[in-house]
Motif scaffolding. Structure first.
Motif, PDB file in Angstrom:
ATOM      1  N   MET A   1      75.531  -7.973 -31.858  1.00 48.24           N
ATOM      2  CA  MET A   1      74.797  -7.786 -33.100  1.00 48.24           C
ATOM      3  C   MET A   1      74.169  -6.406 -33.215  1.00 48.24           C
ATOM      4  O   MET A   1      73.937  -5.916 -34.303  1.00 48.24           O
ATOM      5  CB  MET A   1      73.700  -8.846 -33.223  1.00 48.24           C
ATOM      6  CG  MET A   1      74.223 -10.261 -33.446  1.00 48.24           C
ATOM      7  SD  MET A   1      72.901 -11.485 -33.450  1.00 48.24           S
ATOM      8  CE  MET A   1      71.921 -10.925 -34.852  1.00 48.24           C
ATOM      9  N   TYR A   2      73.843  -5.772 -32.065  1.00 52.38           N
ATOM     10  CA  TYR A   2      73.201  -4.451 -32.063  1.00 52.38           C
ATOM     11  C   TYR A   2      73.923  -3.527 -31.082  1.00 52.38           C
ATOM     12  O   TYR A   2      74.414  -3.982 -30.049  1.00 52.38           O
ATOM     13  CB  TYR A   2      71.729  -4.542 -31.645  1.00 52.38           C
ATOM     14  CG  TYR A   2      70.888  -5.468 -32.486  1.00 52.38           C
ATOM     15  CD1 TYR A   2      70.252  -5.012 -33.643  1.00 52.38           C
ATOM     16  CD2 TYR A   2      70.716  -6.801 -32.107  1.00 52.38           C
ATOM     17  CE1 TYR A   2      69.469  -5.867 -34.396  1.00 52.38           C
ATOM     18  CE2 TYR A   2      69.943  -7.666 -32.868  1.00 52.38           C
ATOM     19  CZ  TYR A   2      69.324  -7.197 -34.018  1.00 52.38           C
ATOM     20  OH  TYR A   2      68.562  -8.040 -34.781  1.00 52.38           O
ATOM     21  N   VAL A  27      69.912  -0.874 -33.926  1.00 55.25           N
ATOM     22  CA  VAL A  27      68.990  -0.931 -32.790  1.00 55.25           C
ATOM     23  C   VAL A  27      67.910  -1.980 -33.041  1.00 55.25           C
ATOM     24  O   VAL A  27      67.426  -2.147 -34.160  1.00 55.25           O
ATOM     25  CB  VAL A  27      68.351   0.460 -32.512  1.00 55.25           C
ATOM     26  CG1 VAL A  27      67.612   0.996 -33.725  1.00 55.25           C
ATOM     27  CG2 VAL A  27      67.433   0.422 -31.296  1.00 55.25           C
ATOM     28  N   LEU A  28      67.568  -2.709 -31.974  1.00 52.66           N
ATOM     29  CA  LEU A  28      66.468  -3.670 -31.995  1.00 52.66           C
ATOM     30  C   LEU A  28      65.458  -3.235 -30.942  1.00 52.66           C
ATOM     31  O   LEU A  28      65.828  -2.903 -29.810  1.00 52.66           O
ATOM     32  CB  LEU A  28      66.983  -5.078 -31.663  1.00 52.66           C
ATOM     33  CG  LEU A  28      65.929  -6.158 -31.375  1.00 52.66           C
ATOM     34  CD1 LEU A  28      65.085  -6.447 -32.618  1.00 52.66           C
ATOM     35  CD2 LEU A  28      66.595  -7.447 -30.866  1.00 52.66           C
ATOM     36  N   VAL A  29      64.167  -3.226 -31.303  1.00 55.95           N
ATOM     37  CA  VAL A  29      63.092  -2.865 -30.373  1.00 55.95           C
ATOM     38  C   VAL A  29      62.247  -4.107 -30.111  1.00 55.95           C
ATOM     39  O   VAL A  29      61.840  -4.792 -31.061  1.00 55.95           O
ATOM     40  CB  VAL A  29      62.208  -1.736 -30.949  1.00 55.95           C
ATOM     41  CG1 VAL A  29      61.051  -1.416 -30.001  1.00 55.95           C
ATOM     42  CG2 VAL A  29      63.035  -0.480 -31.219  1.00 55.95           C
ATOM     43  N   ASP A 221      70.656  -9.934 -23.662  1.00 55.27           N
ATOM     44  CA  ASP A 221      71.782  -9.105 -23.209  1.00 55.27           C
ATOM     45  C   ASP A 221      73.080  -9.443 -23.942  1.00 55.27           C
ATOM     46  O   ASP A 221      73.970  -8.596 -24.074  1.00 55.27           O
ATOM     47  CB  ASP A 221      71.982  -9.249 -21.696  1.00 55.27           C
ATOM     48  CG  ASP A 221      70.910  -8.524 -20.890  1.00 55.27           C
ATOM     49  OD1 ASP A 221      70.068  -7.842 -21.519  1.00 55.27           O
ATOM     50  OD2 ASP A 221      70.905  -8.636 -19.645  1.00 55.27           O
ATOM     51  N   THR A 222      73.207 -10.690 -24.416  1.00 56.46           N
ATOM     52  CA  THR A 222      74.433 -11.063 -25.146  1.00 56.46           C
ATOM     53  C   THR A 222      74.448 -10.499 -26.558  1.00 56.46           C
ATOM     54  O   THR A 222      75.493 -10.482 -27.212  1.00 56.46           O
ATOM     55  CB  THR A 222      74.564 -12.604 -25.234  1.00 56.46           C
ATOM     56  OG1 THR A 222      73.439 -13.124 -25.961  1.00 56.46           O
ATOM     57  CG2 THR A 222      74.625 -13.234 -23.861  1.00 56.46           C
ATOM     58  N   LEU A 223      73.284 -10.028 -27.047  1.00 63.07           N
ATOM     59  CA  LEU A 223      73.193  -9.539 -28.435  1.00 63.07           C
ATOM     60  C   LEU A 223      73.537  -8.063 -28.568  1.00 63.07           C
ATOM     61  O   LEU A 223      73.704  -7.574 -29.687  1.00 63.07           O
ATOM     62  CB  LEU A 223      71.760  -9.745 -28.969  1.00 63.07           C
ATOM     63  CG  LEU A 223      71.196 -11.166 -29.017  1.00 63.07           C
ATOM     64  CD1 LEU A 223      69.755 -11.130 -29.497  1.00 63.07           C
ATOM     65  CD2 LEU A 223      72.041 -12.035 -29.940  1.00 63.07           C
TER      66      LEU A 223
END
Length: 291
Positions: A1-2, A27-29, A221-223
């Protein structure tokens, strides 16, 4: 996803996330604290921007860095000029001509340099084997005893003669009356606080707070394609080599109904008997103009 997961919404994480978004990446934070900005987090108390995890003064000689951070905040002209308090005796930091005059009554740079040299020779240290010997070889015994020893032992939780010499490669010694501790070309604090600056860096980026990455590592970690981890390194490896040493700073905060407590942002208590290392009066980071 990211494309990227950034663990930690402090300065490194925020800059990285901003740059990869600008490069067209997703990006995801995430951060386990309830707020962004990590250790530079500031919160407003009675109109004062309090540096919750200790004082942070931005300083650099690199114009590229200075221009970069000024995209996200306007900086004031705060100059770090701390004061040392040794049993009620007040000295200038960095060690400069005001310090030497108060310590020895000397007036000229030549007199001050001669006094330090005389004490270094008397100590007879040729190859410093620990922090104590290194400090004495740099500033002499008087300054070491009053302004270095007690403060350093409180800071590290160990006697100076049990600490490695490389911790004090240099001490800021100036034979001038310059009180600018960092001596950097560019220096200041973001107006409105660091949290506002980091929020501007993270503008348009998905941020999740109150999330412990290490507890949900497999799921996160899968994302993502890649993880940028900025958290505690010993926790990441599940403390397999033990706890990281020297993580011992504790803060106590008081709100005082008075216009001026100590007259300076930072006062360092350098004697061993005073149980704290320093007192920060946060209103002076913005020149004490708050009510």
């Amino acid at each position: 996803m990211y494309d990227y997961l950034v663990v930690g919404a402090g300065l490194y994480g925020a800059v990285f996330a901003h740059e990869v978004k600008r490069a067209g990446k997703s990006v995801l934070v995430i951060d386990k604290r309830p707020n962004i900005a990590g250790n530079v987090y500031t919160e407003e108390v009675e109109g004062i921007n309090v540096h919750k995890y200790g004082a942070h003064i931005f300083h650099t000689n690199n114009k590229k860095v200075w221009d970069y951070v000024n995209q996200f905040a306007e900086f004031n002209r705060f100059t770090n000029s701390p004061v040392a308090n040794y049993h009620g005796e007040l000295y200038s930091l960095p060690f400069n001509m005001y310090t030497f005059n108060k310590m020895w009554g000397v007036v000229t740079p030549e007199e001050a340099a001669a006094k330090i040299e005389e004490q270094k020779k008397a100590a007879g240290i040729t190859e410093p084997k620990n922090l104590e010997e290194q400090a004495i070889s740099l500033v002499g015994t008087d300054i070491y005893e009053k302004l270095v020893k007690g403060y350093t032992e409180k800071q590290w939780g160990r006697p100076c003669d049990q600490l490695p010499a490389f911790i004090i490669k240099r001490l800021p010694v100036r034979f001038t009356f310059d009180n600018n501790y960092f001596n950097a070309l560019y220096q200041g604090i973001p107006m409105g606080g660091y949290t506002k600056m980091v929020a501007n860096m993270l503008d348009g980026i998905e941020v999740q707070l109150g999330v412990d990455y290490l507890e949900q590592k497999a799921e996160y970690d899968t994302l993502v394609e890649r993880v940028i981890y900025t958290g505690a390194i010993d926790a990441y490896f599940d403390y397999s080599l033990g706890n990281l040493e020297y993580r011992s700073v504790r803060f106590e905060t008081e709100v005082l109904d008075k216009p001026n407590f100590q007259g300076n942002a930072a006062v360092n208590y350098t004697d061993a008997e005073t149980p704290w290392t320093r007192i920060i009066e946060h209103k002076w980071f913005e020149f004490g103009t708050q009510p």
